[in-house]
Write a protein that holds these residues in place. Sequence first.
Motif, PDB file in Angstrom:
ATOM      1  N   ASP A 151       7.321   4.500   4.792  1.00  0.00           N
ATOM      2  CA  ASP A 151       6.045   4.592   5.510  1.00  0.00           C
ATOM      3  C   ASP A 151       6.213   5.479   6.738  1.00  0.00           C
ATOM      4  O   ASP A 151       5.338   6.286   7.075  1.00  0.00           O
ATOM      5  N   SER A 194       0.840  -1.210   0.000  1.00  0.00           N
ATOM      6  CA  SER A 194       0.000   0.000   0.000  1.00  0.00           C
ATOM      7  C   SER A 194       0.876   1.263   0.000  1.00  0.00           C
ATOM      8  O   SER A 194       2.031   1.230   0.443  1.00  0.00           O
ATOM      9  N   ASP A 205      12.391  -3.899  -3.196  1.00  0.00           N
ATOM     10  CA  ASP A 205      11.206  -4.502  -3.812  1.00  0.00           C
ATOM     11  C   ASP A 205      11.367  -4.355  -5.314  1.00  0.00           C
ATOM     12  O   ASP A 205      11.814  -3.308  -5.807  1.00  0.00           O
TER      13      ASP A 205
HETATM   14  C1  N2P Z   1       5.203   0.325   1.304  1.00  0.00           C
HETATM   15  C2  N2P Z   1       5.832  -0.786   2.033  1.00  0.00           C
HETATM   16  C3  N2P Z   1       7.109  -1.163   1.417  1.00  0.00           C
HETATM   17  C4  N2P Z   1       7.578  -2.406   1.990  1.00  0.00           C
HETATM   18  N1  N2P Z   1       4.086   0.834   1.970  1.00  0.00           N
HETATM   19  C5  N2P Z   1       9.027  -2.552   1.992  1.00  0.00           C
HETATM   20  N2  N2P Z   1       9.367  -3.816   1.560  1.00  0.00           N
END
Ligand code: N2P
Length: 347
Positions: free
Chosen positions: A232, A37, A257
């Motif tokens: 975040d 998210s 990611d």
């Molecule tokens: C983004 C969360 C990213 C996760 N809201 C990190 N692996």
Amino acid sequence: MNRRRFIASSAAFAALSSLPSCKKSGGAQTLTIFTWSDYLKPEVKEKFEKAHNCRVVIDTFDSNEAMLAKLDAGASGYDLLVPSSYAVQALKRKGLLQTLDHSLLPNLKNIDAAYLPKALDPKMEISVPYMTAPTCLGYLASKVSDAKHSWTILDRQDLKGRITLLDDMREVIGAALKVLGHSLNSTDPEQLAKAADIAIVWKRNIAKFENEQYKSGIASGEFFLVQGYAGDLMQAADENEDMRIFIPEEGTAFSCDDLCIPKDAKNTALAHQFIDFVSGPEIAAENMESIGYRAPNSAAYSHLTEDFRGSEVLFPPDTVFARCEPIADLGDKLPLWTNEWDRVKNS
Ligand code: N2P
């Protein structure tokens, strides 16, 4: 859009973006992305939709394990996935990913050449790095006096019931392994058992294990100390000036990611176009500044504000970075971890 507005609007955005999709709307194609998210600036999504006359639909997961479990259970219909690198390797082992067509990805030249040798897919055969970030602790300065920049702050009894930890065994047992001075990818049963014992002590001190609401929870003052992903936490810090963020001195997970295309994707060409779009220098920089994560994209760095470049959690000094580790694929050692995590959860 700045990060300040991100948290406030994310619920509405998620609700809108999760509306049931028809595969064609007005003849336009739909790109369905399975991702975390608050991980794509809404205006970047709109720009892509306009540029490629399509609709982007976002479905979210809150941990790699949740994403893997959903796909294992047969979920399909996704054109693009955004797992952490170790989970990309797990998907590859299961034969679930396509080989990427580099002739459709001219912007791959922008991906940081200093990062790629450390990547789990350095030739970008099945995945393209999207965003990196360390897992951090965030706290409210007015509520946490003398905050030691260590995972051991999670033991503080004066914070009992005001702490959250990620609901993610790799992050929690991983942090406990770092406290013990081990790799956060250890598969040594004794080390794992000791780390799980630490996590059990932490569990008694926290409000809950949680992966998303901690952001609004700390921004509103409900929680005083939270484990979370750097971006975040930066989104939350934009809501509450009292917030501080640090990388614990013992080290932490520094994960990336990646963008990858499942074998059963319906819109493979559009998925390639999306990967290339977000890897363009200006778009990558705009996206980074909004979501608070760092794309390993050298061409984008000169488009970033000085303020963003100055972030010590996203661009940590070498001495700090040296103590961070990417999370590795556990392969057939996974049950060693899940057994210890079950012990933590059931304690
Ligand atoms: C983004 C969360 C990213 C996760 N809201 C990190 N692996």
